[in-house]
Design a protein around this motif. Structure first.
Motif, PDB file in Angstrom:
ATOM      1  N   LEU A 314     -33.463   7.542 -15.076  1.00 47.92           N
ATOM      2  CA  LEU A 314     -34.194   7.958 -13.878  1.00 47.92           C
ATOM      3  C   LEU A 314     -35.091   9.175 -14.109  1.00 47.92           C
ATOM      4  O   LEU A 314     -35.763   9.624 -13.188  1.00 47.92           O
ATOM      5  CB  LEU A 314     -33.199   8.251 -12.745  1.00 47.92           C
ATOM      6  N   THR A 315     -35.073   9.716 -15.333  1.00 43.15           N
ATOM      7  CA  THR A 315     -35.971  10.837 -15.635  1.00 43.15           C
ATOM      8  C   THR A 315     -37.380  10.358 -15.966  1.00 43.15           C
ATOM      9  O   THR A 315     -38.314  11.158 -16.019  1.00 43.15           O
ATOM     10  CB  THR A 315     -35.431  11.655 -16.823  1.00 43.15           C
ATOM     11  N   LYS A 316     -37.522   9.056 -16.185  1.00 44.36           N
ATOM     12  CA  LYS A 316     -38.832   8.506 -16.550  1.00 44.36           C
ATOM     13  C   LYS A 316     -39.612   8.098 -15.294  1.00 44.36           C
ATOM     14  O   LYS A 316     -39.100   7.349 -14.456  1.00 44.36           O
ATOM     15  CB  LYS A 316     -38.658   7.294 -17.465  1.00 44.36           C
ATOM     16  N   PRO A 317     -40.842   8.575 -15.145  1.00 49.96           N
ATOM     17  CA  PRO A 317     -41.649   8.251 -13.950  1.00 49.96           C
ATOM     18  C   PRO A 317     -41.880   6.753 -13.755  1.00 49.96           C
ATOM     19  O   PRO A 317     -41.898   6.275 -12.621  1.00 49.96           O
ATOM     20  CB  PRO A 317     -42.968   8.978 -14.219  1.00 49.96           C
ATOM     21  N   ASP A 318     -42.046   6.007 -14.871  1.00 51.71           N
ATOM     22  CA  ASP A 318     -42.317   4.586 -14.717  1.00 51.71           C
ATOM     23  C   ASP A 318     -41.099   3.835 -14.179  1.00 51.71           C
ATOM     24  O   ASP A 318     -41.231   2.821 -13.480  1.00 51.71           O
ATOM     25  CB  ASP A 318     -42.773   3.987 -16.053  1.00 51.71           C
ATOM     26  N   VAL A 319     -39.882   4.326 -14.492  1.00 46.04           N
ATOM     27  CA  VAL A 319     -38.656   3.725 -13.947  1.00 46.04           C
ATOM     28  C   VAL A 319     -38.594   3.952 -12.442  1.00 46.04           C
ATOM     29  O   VAL A 319     -38.264   3.038 -11.667  1.00 46.04           O
ATOM     30  CB  VAL A 319     -37.412   4.316 -14.643  1.00 46.04           C
ATOM     31  N   ILE A 320     -38.918   5.170 -12.014  1.00 44.03           N
ATOM     32  CA  ILE A 320     -38.933   5.492 -10.577  1.00 44.03           C
ATOM     33  C   ILE A 320     -39.960   4.620  -9.862  1.00 44.03           C
ATOM     34  O   ILE A 320     -39.705   4.100  -8.763  1.00 44.03           O
ATOM     35  CB  ILE A 320     -39.246   6.984 -10.354  1.00 44.03           C
ATOM     36  N   THR A 321     -41.107   4.433 -10.481  1.00 43.95           N
ATOM     37  CA  THR A 321     -42.161   3.605  -9.878  1.00 43.95           C
ATOM     38  C   THR A 321     -41.685   2.167  -9.672  1.00 43.95           C
ATOM     39  O   THR A 321     -41.955   1.547  -8.635  1.00 43.95           O
ATOM     40  CB  THR A 321     -43.420   3.612 -10.763  1.00 43.95           C
ATOM     41  N   LYS A 322     -40.961   1.647 -10.677  1.00 43.65           N
ATOM     42  CA  LYS A 322     -40.446   0.274 -10.556  1.00 43.65           C
ATOM     43  C   LYS A 322     -39.439   0.165  -9.406  1.00 43.65           C
ATOM     44  O   LYS A 322     -39.430  -0.822  -8.662  1.00 43.65           O
ATOM     45  CB  LYS A 322     -39.801  -0.153 -11.875  1.00 43.65           C
ATOM     46  N   LEU A 323     -38.583   1.169  -9.276  1.00 41.87           N
ATOM     47  CA  LEU A 323     -37.612   1.164  -8.179  1.00 41.87           C
ATOM     48  C   LEU A 323     -38.325   1.250  -6.827  1.00 41.87           C
ATOM     49  O   LEU A 323     -37.920   0.595  -5.853  1.00 41.87           O
ATOM     50  CB  LEU A 323     -36.628   2.323  -8.328  1.00 41.87           C
TER      51      LEU A 323
END
Length: 404
Positions: A314-323
């Motif tokens: 969850l520290t990666k911005p692209d992971v947050i964007t996908k969520l």
């Protein structure tokens, strides 16, 4: 001479100053009503009143006998009109019913389906004593049953129901506390469908209606909020289920506090996470495009990730964007489910027709001639979801556990 004249004037006018309140009533001559229910039986109105017993809710230090008797009692009367039913209460109640503290009005489903609420609203909006802020609720069962349920945390059931509604509105956005005056305004608006929440008893209602229920560590029954009733004119036409009610809340700009449960991805539906809405705003605007109405809906929500079982960084911005994209799809599904149900019922609890009437009166007049006006309206959704933070930890706890 002046002293005699002054004395004469005072003797004439002083009695008027000491006359007191001409319309005052002693407290010990009143029965304080906390909640009212309405049913129908044999072509008559059946009115039930939940009356508070003051000595039973007094503390022992105050000289009361709290716990030795029920904190409430129920009076039921009937009549050809609501007023006659109320008047007939004098044949049973030893004291005059006092409605200034009546905060709950529960109406049976069959009453609002067959009779409508026109006569009910006409009656309750007339008396000076009646509260325009009382909450209006519907029930699919006998309405008076809800007044009989005893709740340990709140000795007066009417107060407990009011708290349940308030909590539901603040923490579950699909629930809305509908006040009597607001309900009347919705009923009178020809361009909008009125709504009212359902109240029901879950469990053994008979067991929870005895005094022993207040001494038990576990409730045999609870009062809970259910579906959302939808009206056409002054009559009930159907119900919206929980997910459908949430969709209406999104469209109506009524979302305050809400938990959205969503999968980690479209392909992974077994691992779930919880997104808590902290702030949400909805802007709805009717736009005329080639002679057709498009409802442009812009929703912006910000919140926090309260729980996750996803094995993601969850520290990666692209992971947050996908969520955020997955949450967006979840909100979109809820809205589309509600919109489909609204068109099936041919009802408009959101008030789209009212918005169109204000901006495009001529188009609104033309739509009103259609038997299915909502079928001619297109929904254009623009949803922006932001996960502002992940609370105290960045990585899911699952990632911290080493596989054996």
């Amino acid at each position: 001479m002046n002293r005699k004249l002054t004395f004469l004037i005072l003797s004439v006018f002083l009695p008027f100053l000491l006359s007191g309140c001409w319309d005052s009533r002693e407290l010990n001559s009143l029965s304080i009503v906390s909640a009212t229910s309405i049913d129908r039986s044999d072509d008559e109105w059946v009115m039930s009143f939940q009356v508070v017993i003051p000595q039973s809710i007094a503390t022992q230090t105050g000289g009361g006998s709290g716990g030795s008797q029920s904190p409430i009692t129920i009076f039921s009367t009937r009549g050809k009109t609501i007023r006659e039913a109320m008047q007939n209460a004098n044949l049973e109640a030893p004291r005059t019913l006092f409605f200034a503290h009546n905060s709950i009005l529960i109406i049976n489903e069959e009453v609002v389906r067959n009779e409508g609420v026109r006569q009910i609203l006409d009656f309750f909006l007339r008396p000076v004593e009646s509260r325009e802020t009382m909450s209006v609720l519907l029930t699919k069962d006998k309405a008076s049953n809800l007044l009989e349920v005893l709740i340990p945390l709140e000795k007066i059931t009417g107060n407990a129901i009011q708290r349940v509604i308030t909590q539901g509105q603040e923490n579950l956005s699909q629930v809305k506390n509908i006040k009597l005056i607001d309900f009347a305004s919705m009923i009178a608006n020809p361009y909008r469908s009125a709504i009212a929440p359902e109240l029901k008893v879950s469990g053994d209602q008979d067991e929870q209606s005895t005094l022993d229920a207040l001494k038990s560590t576990r409730n045999k029954a609870v009062i809970r909020l259910g579906d959302l009733g939808v009206f056409r004119g002054d009559k009930l036409i159907g119900w919206l289920k929980r997910e459908e009610s949430r969709g209406v809340a999104w469209l109506s700009n009524s979302v305050k506090n809400l938990i959205i449960v969503f999968p980690c991805s479209d392909r992974q539906n077994t691992l779930l996470s919880s997104y808590r809405v902290v702030h949400s705003s909805t802007q709805a605007e009717p736009v005329l495009v080639d002679g057709s109405i498009n409802m442009k809906i812009h929703i912006e929500t910000k919140g926090a990730l309260d729980e996750t079982s996803c094995t993601l960084d969850l520290t990666k911005p692209d992971v947050i964007t996908k969520l955020e994209d997955v949450i967006t799809e979840q909100i979109k599904d809820e809205i589309e489910t509600a919109w489909k149900r609204m068109k099936e019922m041919n009802a408009d609890p959101v008030g789209f027709m009212d918005m169109i009437h204000r901006r495009y009166p001529a188009v609104s007049k033309q739509l009103s001639k259609s038997e299915q006006p909502l079928q001619e309206i297109k929904l254009n959704l623009n949803i922006k979801v932001t996960i502002e933070h992940t609370n105290m930890i960045n990585k899911p706890f699952t990632n911290l556990i080493e596989p054996k």
